[in-house]
Scaffold this motif. Sequence first.
Motif, PDB file in Angstrom:
ATOM      1  N   PHE A 148      -1.313   3.093  16.206  1.00 32.58           N
ATOM      2  CA  PHE A 148      -0.223   3.949  15.747  1.00 32.58           C
ATOM      3  C   PHE A 148       0.409   4.606  16.968  1.00 32.58           C
ATOM      4  CE2 PHE A 148       1.658   7.752  13.727  1.00 32.58           C
ATOM      5  CZ  PHE A 148       2.397   7.116  12.740  1.00 32.58           C
ATOM      6  N   MET A 149       1.697   4.359  17.166  1.00 32.22           N
ATOM      7  CA  MET A 149       2.429   4.876  18.321  1.00 32.22           C
ATOM      8  C   MET A 149       3.420   5.935  17.851  1.00 32.22           C
ATOM      9  SD  MET A 149       1.275   3.076  20.846  1.00 32.22           S
ATOM     10  CE  MET A 149       2.340   2.704  22.198  1.00 32.22           C
ATOM     11  N   GLY A 150       3.376   7.079  18.518  1.00 32.03           N
ATOM     12  CA  GLY A 150       4.326   8.143  18.219  1.00 32.03           C
ATOM     13  C   GLY A 150       5.714   7.792  18.707  1.00 32.03           C
ATOM     14  N   GLU A 151       6.656   8.630  18.373  1.00 28.78           N
ATOM     15  CA  GLU A 151       8.049   8.400  18.782  1.00 28.78           C
ATOM     16  C   GLU A 151       8.202   8.388  20.293  1.00 28.78           C
ATOM     17  OE1 GLU A 151      10.329  11.303  16.654  1.00 28.78           O
ATOM     18  OE2 GLU A 151       9.737  10.467  14.716  1.00 28.78           O
TER      19      GLU A 151
ATOM     20  N   LEU B 266       0.814  -1.218   0.000  1.00 27.06           N
ATOM     21  CA  LEU B 266       0.000   0.000   0.000  1.00 27.06           C
ATOM     22  C   LEU B 266       0.847   1.268   0.000  1.00 27.06           C
ATOM     23  CD1 LEU B 266      -2.775  -0.988   2.571  1.00 27.06           C
ATOM     24  CD2 LEU B 266      -2.974  -0.872   0.069  1.00 27.06           C
ATOM     25  N   GLY B 267       2.168   1.129   0.203  1.00 28.68           N
ATOM     26  CA  GLY B 267       3.059   2.284   0.239  1.00 28.68           C
ATOM     27  C   GLY B 267       3.478   2.678   1.642  1.00 28.68           C
ATOM     28  N   LEU B 268       3.180   1.837   2.621  1.00 27.02           N
ATOM     29  CA  LEU B 268       3.514   2.162   4.008  1.00 27.02           C
ATOM     30  C   LEU B 268       4.611   1.229   4.525  1.00 27.02           C
ATOM     31  CD1 LEU B 268       2.751   4.139   6.232  1.00 27.02           C
ATOM     32  CD2 LEU B 268       1.232   2.385   7.144  1.00 27.02           C
ATOM     33  N   SER B 269       5.817   1.449   4.031  1.00 30.68           N
ATOM     34  CA  SER B 269       6.973   0.716   4.550  1.00 30.68           C
ATOM     35  C   SER B 269       7.273   1.234   5.954  1.00 30.68           C
ATOM     36  CB  SER B 269       8.187   0.953   3.648  1.00 30.68           C
ATOM     37  OG  SER B 269       8.561   2.331   3.720  1.00 30.68           O
TER      38      SER B 269
ATOM     39  N   PRO C 278      -2.074   9.519  11.238  1.00 27.27           N
ATOM     40  CA  PRO C 278      -1.955  10.699  10.369  1.00 27.27           C
ATOM     41  C   PRO C 278      -2.824  10.576   9.117  1.00 27.27           C
ATOM     42  CG  PRO C 278       0.197   9.989  11.129  1.00 27.27           C
ATOM     43  CD  PRO C 278      -0.775   8.919  11.530  1.00 27.27           C
ATOM     44  N   GLU C 279      -3.288  11.711   8.636  1.00 27.23           N
ATOM     45  CA  GLU C 279      -4.199  11.751   7.488  1.00 27.23           C
ATOM     46  C   GLU C 279      -3.612  11.039   6.268  1.00 27.23           C
ATOM     47  OE1 GLU C 279      -7.403  12.019   5.223  1.00 27.23           O
ATOM     48  OE2 GLU C 279      -7.357  12.486   7.362  1.00 27.23           O
ATOM     49  N   GLY C 280      -2.316  11.179   6.022  1.00 24.75           N
ATOM     50  CA  GLY C 280      -1.699  10.515   4.869  1.00 24.75           C
ATOM     51  C   GLY C 280      -1.820   9.000   4.945  1.00 24.75           C
ATOM     52  N   ILE C 281      -1.651   8.442   6.134  1.00 21.74           N
ATOM     53  CA  ILE C 281      -1.812   7.000   6.325  1.00 21.74           C
ATOM     54  C   ILE C 281      -3.292   6.630   6.232  1.00 21.74           C
ATOM     55  CG2 ILE C 281      -1.558   5.077   7.946  1.00 21.74           C
ATOM     56  CD1 ILE C 281       0.975   6.432   9.006  1.00 21.74           C
ATOM     57  N   GLN C 282      -4.156   7.449   6.811  1.00 23.65           N
ATOM     58  CA  GLN C 282      -5.596   7.166   6.734  1.00 23.65           C
ATOM     59  C   GLN C 282      -6.056   7.098   5.280  1.00 23.65           C
ATOM     60  OE1 GLN C 282      -8.451   9.025   9.259  1.00 23.65           O
ATOM     61  NE2 GLN C 282      -6.907   9.509  10.808  1.00 23.65           N
ATOM     62  N   ARG C 283      -5.525   7.971   4.432  1.00 24.69           N
ATOM     63  CA  ARG C 283      -5.896   7.941   3.003  1.00 24.69           C
ATOM     64  C   ARG C 283      -5.506   6.612   2.374  1.00 24.69           C
ATOM     65  NH1 ARG C 283      -4.509  13.317   2.896  1.00 24.69           N
ATOM     66  NH2 ARG C 283      -2.387  12.867   2.295  1.00 24.69           N
TER      67      ARG C 283
ATOM     68  N   ALA D 129       8.361   8.292   8.840  1.00 23.76           N
ATOM     69  CA  ALA D 129       8.310   9.647   8.295  1.00 23.76           C
ATOM     70  C   ALA D 129       7.016  10.353   8.722  1.00 23.76           C
ATOM     71  CB  ALA D 129       8.424   9.609   6.766  1.00 23.76           C
ATOM     72  N   PHE D 130       5.975   9.581   9.015  1.00 26.36           N
ATOM     73  CA  PHE D 130       4.727  10.148   9.534  1.00 26.36           C
ATOM     74  C   PHE D 130       4.781  10.331  11.049  1.00 26.36           C
ATOM     75  CE2 PHE D 130       2.818   8.565   5.536  1.00 26.36           C
ATOM     76  CZ  PHE D 130       2.089   9.689   5.171  1.00 26.36           C
ATOM     77  N   GLY D 131       5.903   9.975  11.680  1.00 30.62           N
ATOM     78  CA  GLY D 131       6.077  10.225  13.102  1.00 30.62           C
ATOM     79  C   GLY D 131       5.761   9.075  14.032  1.00 30.62           C
TER      80      GLY D 131
END
Length: 169
Positions: free
Chosen positions: A143-146, A53-56, A154-159, A62-64
Amino acid sequence: MSQGNATVDWGANPQFEIAMQARFHEADLLGHVNNAVYLHYMEQAAIEHATFLGLSMEASRAFGGVFVARRHEIEFLRAAYPGDVVRVQTWLLAPHGARVTRCYQLYHADDAASEPFTGRVPTAGPPFSPQAALVRAVTEWVFMGEDGRPRRIPEGIQRLFRKAAVTSP
């Protein structure tokens, strides 16, 4: 089987599929694939589907943050044995907040209806009957932050996930 507020539709169209050959060292004392091994197969399918899906891992960072498994619910229905090829199908339900639910169905490769397995491909429809499944499972991913705390996906991942998500009833 349900996960949170979502009821899983086991007849839904899986989005992605991999095949894993059961190895002899994965057998337990009863001679069949140990239940814990199915979790490894599911994790591999999740990683390969996310990458497809593009989420390596790098893209996720990169999305935090990164996704970690919060909860597994696994129903063991039939046995697989060393040497068997196990097909792992997976799909996503719609993400919500910091969480997304991933569904899995695992089958013997020789239980396929008509289509031969051709590798790591998104499937056009379920080639198996839900009644023939070896395993059915759902995993809740967070999804866990740093900082190690859950954060809204994040919206980019949700898309990416919305494009692939199967809506639940």
